[in-house]
Design an enzyme around this catalytic site. Structure first.
Site, mmCIF file in Angstrom:
data_model
loop_
_atom_site.group_PDB
_atom_site.id
_atom_site.type_symbol
_atom_site.label_atom_id
_atom_site.label_comp_id
_atom_site.label_asym_id
_atom_site.label_seq_id
_atom_site.Cartn_x
_atom_site.Cartn_y
_atom_site.Cartn_z
ATOM 1 N N ARG A 241 8.420 4.648 4.956
ATOM 2 C CA ARG A 241 7.287 3.736 4.909
ATOM 3 C C ARG A 241 6.001 4.546 4.780
ATOM 4 O O ARG A 241 5.839 5.586 5.415
ATOM 5 C CB ARG A 241 7.231 2.856 6.163
ATOM 6 C CG ARG A 241 8.288 1.756 6.216
ATOM 7 C CD ARG A 241 8.031 0.688 5.166
ATOM 8 N NE ARG A 241 8.970 -0.430 5.226
ATOM 9 C CZ ARG A 241 10.091 -0.517 4.533
ATOM 10 N NH1 ARG A 241 10.441 0.478 3.727
ATOM 11 N NH2 ARG A 241 10.868 -1.579 4.628
ATOM 12 N N GLU A 270 1.445 -1.423 -1.840
ATOM 13 C CA GLU A 270 2.269 -1.169 -3.027
ATOM 14 C C GLU A 270 2.146 -2.349 -3.982
ATOM 15 O O GLU A 270 2.405 -3.481 -3.561
ATOM 16 C CB GLU A 270 3.732 -0.953 -2.634
ATOM 17 C CG GLU A 270 3.948 0.326 -1.860
ATOM 18 C CD GLU A 270 5.374 0.516 -1.372
ATOM 19 O OE1 GLU A 270 5.744 1.646 -1.025
ATOM 20 O OE2 GLU A 270 6.135 -0.489 -1.331
ATOM 21 N N HIS A 292 8.475 3.806 -5.188
ATOM 22 C CA HIS A 292 9.376 3.123 -4.250
ATOM 23 C C HIS A 292 10.704 2.781 -4.923
ATOM 24 O O HIS A 292 11.176 1.626 -4.893
ATOM 25 C CB HIS A 292 8.726 1.858 -3.691
ATOM 26 C CG HIS A 292 9.320 1.418 -2.381
ATOM 27 N ND1 HIS A 292 8.587 0.824 -1.389
ATOM 28 C CD2 HIS A 292 10.602 1.497 -1.896
ATOM 29 C CE1 HIS A 292 9.368 0.540 -0.354
ATOM 30 N NE2 HIS A 292 10.606 0.941 -0.640
#
Length: 324
Positions: A241, A270, A292
């Protein structure tokens, strides 16, 4: 659960690749898939849903108040920080998540970042593209440092399935692995098989984060922690994270040379805006930012989709699994 047809709403279907298919549900249903859902669209879209699927769309108390038929939120991921679990309990809404689907894809991404940073693959490739090899006028050149993974020490924060899988792969490469105790735990309270957090920082050549983001772990790594690492040598990998790392401290540590490199797959928010601090670091040869995608191998995404449908089928059959 009622045996009547169920209305399922997938709030952010674009978080799964088109190559991934949802298996057949084991009951009569209607399925509405939205590519993405903005906060102002949420309440209307879940108002008449029996089951909601979400990956990253946050669901809080206000939306739950208006979702009179909602019985299940099926998270298409492991993390649950975007769901107000207390409000779900208050409204009688069950919540389930996905577990142990990424034990190959995330560790492989971690190792890929380790190799790239420890062996300076990105700057060497860029320098070749820029004509540096011809300028060198010999068979090789040594503009960027190269370090072996074999014989180095990997510090792991988080001893769950992902941390354990990373350790297994690293050990196969000849790395020494150490699991860190939680930050702030006194030396006499350290659990078996772990080392004090600060000791891990001092020992590690590579540090990989695999813990959840909580109030206790926010900015787990900041200036004080970077200053304990081996100057100019330690590489940080974060596929967990974004909030675990103080980005301002990260920038300072990288630009000053205190930190040897960083491979980051997550950030907050994000996607990051163009002026985000991590975007500013892309000029550095020892920094890699990926969007990600550590979790997103084709095999892992299909396993996630299969388990997602299994979770929903089990709930409808009165045999709920993977509940939070």
């Amino acid at each position: 659960m009622s045996t009547n047809p169920q209305h399922i709403v997938f709030l952010d279907g674009d978080t799964m690749a088109e190559s991934v298919s949802l298996p057949a549900f084991g009951f009569t249903h209607t399925l509405t898939v939205y590519p993405r859902t903005r906060p102002e669209q949420l309440a209307e879209r879940i108002a008449e849903a029996d089951i909601v699927i979400t990956n990253k769309v946050a669901i809080g108390a206000d939306a739950l108040t208006q979702a009179k038929q909602l019985k299940l939120i099926a998270i298409a991921a492991t993390g649950s920080d975007m769901i107000d679990l207390a409000s779900c309990k208050e409204h009688g809404v069950a919540v389930c998540n996905i577990r142990n689907y990424a034990t190959n894809t995330v560790p492989e991404h971690v190792l890929a970042l380790m190799f790239a940073l420890r062996r300076s693959l990105v700057p060497y490739r860029q320098s070749v593209q820029n004509g540096r090899w011809q300028e060198a006028d010999q068979f090789c050149y040594f503009d960027y440092p190269i370090y072996d993974l074999a014989g180095s020490t990997l510090g792991i924060v988080g001893a769950g399935s992902l941390g354990q899988s990373v350790a297994k792969l690293a050990q196969a490469l000849g790395m020494k692995t150490v699991f860190a105790e939680q930050k702030g735990v006194s030396a006499d309270q350290v659990r078996s098989g772990r080392v004090p957090f600060e000791d891990m920082l001092r020992q590690a050549d590579v540090i990989s984060l695999h813990c959840p983001l909580t109030p206790q772990t926010e900015h787990l790594l900041s200036t004080a922690e970077f200053n304990l690492m081996k100057p100019g040598r330690t590489v940080l990998i974060n596929t967990a994270r974004g909030g675990l790392v103080d980005n301002e401290a990260l920038e300072q540590a990288l630009r000053s040379g205190q930190l040897g490199g960083a491979g980051i797959d997550v950030c907050t928010p994000e996607p990051p805006p163009a002026d985000h601090i991590l975007m500013r670091l892309l000029d550095l040869p020892n920094f890699i930012l990926t969007p990600h995608v550590a979790w997103a191998s084709q095999e892992a995404m299909q396993a996630l989709a299969n388990q997602l449908v299994d979770n929903i089928n089990a709930f409808v059959a009165g045999q709920a699994q993977n509940l939070l």
